[in-house]
Design a protein around this motif. Structure first.
Motif, PDB file in Angstrom:
ATOM      1  N   TRP A 159       3.467  87.301 148.387  1.00 43.02           N
ATOM      2  CA  TRP A 159       2.566  88.295 147.814  1.00 43.02           C
ATOM      3  C   TRP A 159       3.455  89.237 147.062  1.00 43.02           C
ATOM      4  O   TRP A 159       2.690  90.054 146.527  1.00 43.02           O
ATOM      5  N   SER A 200      -5.704  88.468 147.044  1.00 38.56           N
ATOM      6  CA  SER A 200      -4.928  87.392 146.934  1.00 38.56           C
ATOM      7  C   SER A 200      -3.530  87.501 147.709  1.00 38.56           C
ATOM      8  O   SER A 200      -3.167  86.648 148.267  1.00 38.56           O
ATOM      9  N   CYS A 207       1.965  89.302 143.629  1.00 40.66           N
ATOM     10  CA  CYS A 207       0.898  89.994 143.561  1.00 40.66           C
ATOM     11  C   CYS A 207       1.372  91.593 143.560  1.00 40.66           C
ATOM     12  O   CYS A 207       0.699  92.504 142.738  1.00 40.66           O
ATOM     13  N   ILE A 239      -6.435  91.285 143.298  1.00 40.86           N
ATOM     14  CA  ILE A 239      -4.718  91.049 143.295  1.00 40.86           C
ATOM     15  C   ILE A 239      -4.579  91.321 144.840  1.00 40.86           C
ATOM     16  O   ILE A 239      -3.743  90.561 145.599  1.00 40.86           O
ATOM     17  N   PHE A 244       0.487  85.976 137.705  1.00 41.87           N
ATOM     18  CA  PHE A 244      -0.298  87.258 137.625  1.00 41.87           C
ATOM     19  C   PHE A 244       0.359  88.434 136.865  1.00 41.87           C
ATOM     20  O   PHE A 244       0.062  88.926 136.119  1.00 41.87           O
ATOM     21  N   PHE A 291      -0.157  82.228 141.426  1.00 38.63           N
ATOM     22  CA  PHE A 291       0.531  83.632 142.022  1.00 38.63           C
ATOM     23  C   PHE A 291       1.551  84.199 140.942  1.00 38.63           C
ATOM     24  O   PHE A 291       1.608  85.273 140.504  1.00 38.63           O
TER      25      PHE A 291
END
Length: 888
Positions: free
Chosen positions: A308, A300, A311, A297, A179, A176
């Protein structure tokens, strides 16, 4: 969920906390997964990872701002970081030849700098995943968050060293956290492309895209670890009252379905991004990439809401940059209103070689070259030489309608596209654009390097003309070639319904609607004014990058302000470069058509000692060997060559030439040319450690070497023209040497009119450097009578085949440049050493070419780095490298 107090095993630190019993399976799996989530304090591992990334980024930014690349420390780093290695399976070239496969470049390993950067990311990510306890007790104060009110008492309140679920969670945490970095490496336009901000690291996507690809694969690997570790845990754990494995109940949990959806999408994204698939099906890859990236994304983020924000940050950067580029694209292509309102006009007609009209060089250049040799022409040429199109200086062409591309066929199955956008833009030399031709596809855009220099001070649109040299391969470029050739075969100059009202059609080529996005690329970060000598090296169609850099440097050396030409030099700053050496490795002599006019203009701007042009043609057969010279490795002139008369001597413009003169003009006159590898199709052990082929320095993967109509004739004519020009130049030089040695005074030149430069006749092609002490004479630009074959037979071929369209002025430029085109392959290491030995300061090496050329230039530049000289104050020991490639 039950509020039963923790069990004794939990108080003792059991790595597998107990889940209370629930009658409903959905409630049980929900409680189970909530209990097995990482504590907030464990998120510190992601913060530590980003702290390290931030410190490295800051160090690079400080180094960039302070200019440490020219220091002793920078010299040590560059000497190691420049190098790239290649690999090719033994005898693969011979096997490919037997099977009829196209030429394939060797595999190019990442540079040492790339390997270090990615290795550091791997090590840091592994450390963030496996070092220290997996689960840190919520009571720890570092980076502690406020407690969530509904946190169940079953969530572990103690530190857990290692467990399948905790290790899987940490792998997911790192995935995570990476990203946003992966997305940042791919963004092209600031301010969303943070690394490309000039006062920051100033690293653009073309230098970071390799890290983007491999970081994406690294993130997938951590996601795979997350899936694997959690799968083991879910198979091990069972629900007490049913004795069924937890994996069965996981499918009742919505976020578990999101997890598998994200992983499947991510896997597809990685598979479709692999090199063979990406290169063969680029259009489909790109379209699916744009779809799969946000989908992965989002899935996820929905899988694990507590984390999150990583993301959403990545998605915000991606969507923000896309939106920003979209607005710029709409403006640039006139959808928000055009900033130009220039009606298309027709200039004087230009004389072209029409189909069915035979021509020979001896009858073509006489009037043109005689006229162009006058000082008045040179003065006009010097002042107007910033016409930034790959056409002759005085070529009279129609005005390209804004928003359209004028496409013309060149040798080497190459399309020259000239585009003028409705919206104003500037670009730096060597940058690239994304080009879209709606007639081929409204959604596919492909990157091409701009082969022209912008000029904000030039009136009209000539200074804003974007020029591309696009060589036909497979896929989109092949469709472009087929479209242009098909229109010309049908006698059409545009597609039906795709022409602005009142526009004038071109006499040659076709008009196509074109959309542009850009500019992009790291060359904008280069401060050319910091160097004293520039060596520009290119191979094949890499000349697009090289000629834009060359023209920019020559204009700045001639007194233009680099700021108005899209560069960083200007506004009162001095331009310190005093010498440029241009090296172009071509497949055929006819490929000089791509850039001959620009080279001629650049040559007219500067004296011979300031600009040296070296063109090397690799596709040739050495002259026939004579027994008396074979032992010494020398070769003799081929008496069977029908390009020259069979008599023992010929006379060209009052200069008598015998076969010895012609032989010397074909043979290398210095140590810079290598002919050894022409003894066979490949060598067993090349300088890069693998077998080599004559196409390695000129052909990119997929290049099509089929010739268009007239190209073979042009090849023979230019080869002969260059031989005669060099022979006459040497003859005149020798004559002057004899006169000087005999004491005969030379006739002094006539005084020039004030403010009028000397005759811009092309200098001898003899290189400076090792023979720099010798007199470098200038050859008159009067015509050289080349005994070429008529092109009548070529003109009678089927009209469906593409045909070269050349005007007289363009042929003049190609003819003059033929003197500088020598058969053979350059010894780049010797050329770089020679320039370094005579440079008065720092040297910059600019390169664009196939894989092998890239590696050769990097190796040569790294070998020249001498930190000890830099430490003593000798800046020539520091080498700057500007490479047009997707990797630093």
């Amino acid at each position: 969920m039950s509020s039963t107090p923790p069990s004794p095993s939990q108080r003792l630190g059991d790595p597998n906390p107990t889940t209370p019993a629930f009658e409903d399976g959905h409630q049980w799996i929900t409680a189970y997964l909530e209990i097995h989530a990482l504590s907030h304090t464990t998120w510190r591992y992601a913060y530590f990872l980003w702290f390290g990334i931030g410190m490295v980024t800051l160090a690079v930014a400080v180094s960039n701002l302070l200019g440490l690349s020219g220091s002793t420390l920078g010299a040590y780093w560059n000497k190691w970081a420049f190098r790239r290695r290649t690999w090719r399976k033994k005898h693969s070239l011979a096997n490919a030849k037997k099977s009829g496969q196209a030429h394939k470049q060797p595999f190019l390993f990442p540079s040492n700098g790339q390997l270090l950067a990615f290795s550091s990311l791997i090590i840091a990510s592994l450390a963030a995943t496996f070092l220290g306890p997996d689960y840190i007790a919520p009571s720890h104060q570092l980076f502690r968050r406020a407690a969530v009110p509904d946190v169940t008492a079953f969530i572990p309140q103690y530190t857990i060293e290692k467990a399948w679920w905790s290790s899987g969670n940490r792998a997911g945490l790192v995935a995570f956290a990476l990203f946003p970095l992966c997305v940042l490496f791919a963004l092209k336009r600031p301010p969303f492309a943070i690394f490309a901000i000039p006062f920051f690291t100033n690293r653009h996507a073309d230098h970071l895209i390799w890290l983007h690809r491999w970081l994406g694969r690294l993130i997938w690997a951590f996601a795979a670890l997350h899936v694997t570790f959690w799968s083991v845990q879910l198979f091990k754990d069972k629900r007490a009252d049913t004795d069924h494995i937890a994996y069965m109940y996981a499918w009742l949990f919505q976020r578990f379905i999101f997890a598998w959806t994200a992983f499947i999408l991510f896997t597809l994204l990685i598979l479709l991004s692999l090199g063979p698939i990406r290169d063969k099906y680029y259009d489909k890859f790109y379209a699916l990439h744009v779809i799969l990236v946000p989908a992965t994304i989002i899935m996820s983020a929905l899988h694990h809401p507590p984390l999150w924000w990583w993301c959403w940050l990545a998605l915000l950067l991606w969507a923000g940059e896309r939106t920003w580029r979209g607005v710029n694209w709409l403006y640039l292509n006139g959808f928000l209103g055009s900033s130009l309102s220039v009606p298309p006009i027709v200039k004087a007609d230009q004389k072209r070689l029409a189909p069915g009209q035979g021509w020979e060089m001896n009858s073509l250049f006489s009037d043109l070259e005689t006229a162009s040799s006058k000082p008045q022409f040179y003065r006009h040429h010097r002042l107007s030489s910033s016409t930034h199109s790959l056409l002759p200086l005085n070529a009279t062409t129609f005005s390209i309608p804004v928003g359209y591309a004028h496409a013309e066929i060149l040798s080497g199955r190459t399309i020259r596209l000239r585009v003028i956008t409705p919206g104003h833009l500037t670009w730096a030399p060597g940058q690239h654009f994304l080009l879209c031709i709606p007639a081929l596809s409204k959604f596919d855009s492909h990157p091409f390097t701009c082969a022209s220099v912008c000029d904000t001070q030039k009136p009209g649109n000539d200074g804003r003309t974007i020029v591309f040299l696009i060589r036909a391969k497979n896929g989109w470029t092949k469709r472009l070639w087929t479209t242009v050739v098909g229109l010309l075969a049908r006698g059409q100059r545009h597609l039906p319904g795709q022409i602005p009202a009142g526009a004038t059609l071109p006499a040659t080529g076709v008009l196509l609607r074109a959309w542009i996005d850009g500019p992009f690329g790291s060359p904008v970060r280069t401060d050319w004014g910091l160097y004293s000598t520039a060596v520009v090296v290119c191979g094949g169609s890499g000349a697009s990058f090289a000629v834009s850099v060359l023209e920019y440097l020559c204009l700045c050396m001639a007194g233009r302000d680099g700021w108005s030409l899209g560069g960083t030099v200007g506004r009162g700053r001095n331009f310190s470069i005093r010498r440029v050496r241009f090296i172009w490795i071509l497949r055929d002599f006819a490929h000089m058509q791509w850039c001959a006019s620009v080279l001629y203009r650049c040559q007219s701007l500067l004296p011979p000692e300031a600009l040296q042009l070296d063109l090397f043609v690799t596709n040739f057969n050495p002259p026939v060997s004579q027994p008396s010279l074979e032992a010494s490795g020398q070769t003799q002139f081929d008496a069977t060559d029908t390009s020259f008369p069979s008599t023992r001597a010929i006379e060209v413009k009052g200069v008598a030439l015998d076969k010895n003169d012609l032989l010397e003009a074909q043979m290398p006159d210095d140590d810079y040319v290598d002919l050894s590898y022409y003894m066979g199709d490949y060598t067993e052990n090349g300088e890069l450690g693998h077998e080599e082929h004559r196409l390695d320095l000129t052909n990119f993967d997929g290049d099509n070497d089929e010739r268009v109509r007239g190209e073979s004739t042009l090849n023979r004519a230019l080869k002969k023209e260059g031989t005669l020009r060099r022979a006459i130049t040497r003859k005149k030089k020798e004559s002057r040497r004899v006169k000087r040695s005999s004491g005969v005074p030379e006739v002094p030149p006539l005084p020039r009119e004030a403010g009028i430069p000397e005759d811009p006749a092309p200098p001898s092609s003899e290189p400076l450097g090792r023979k720099r002490a010798g007199d470098r004479s200038s050859m008159s630009t009067a015509s050289i009578a080349s005994q070429t074959s008529s092109m009548q037979a070529m003109m009678r071929e089927a009209v469906e085949e593409p045909q070269l369209e050349l005007d007289e002025q363009e042929m003049r430029d190609i003819s003059i440049m033929a003197e500088f085109a020598r058969p053979g392959r350059p010894k780049i290491d010797l050329i770089l050493q020679d320039e370094a030995s005579t440079a008065g300061g720092r040297i910059v090496v600019a390169c664009c070419g196939p894989t092998t050329l890239n590696a050769v230039v990097r190796k040569g530049a790294a070998a020249l780095m001498d930190p000890s000289r830099v430490r003593r104050g000798d800046k020539s020991g520091s080498i700057g490298l500007v490479v047009e490639e997707f990797g630093f």
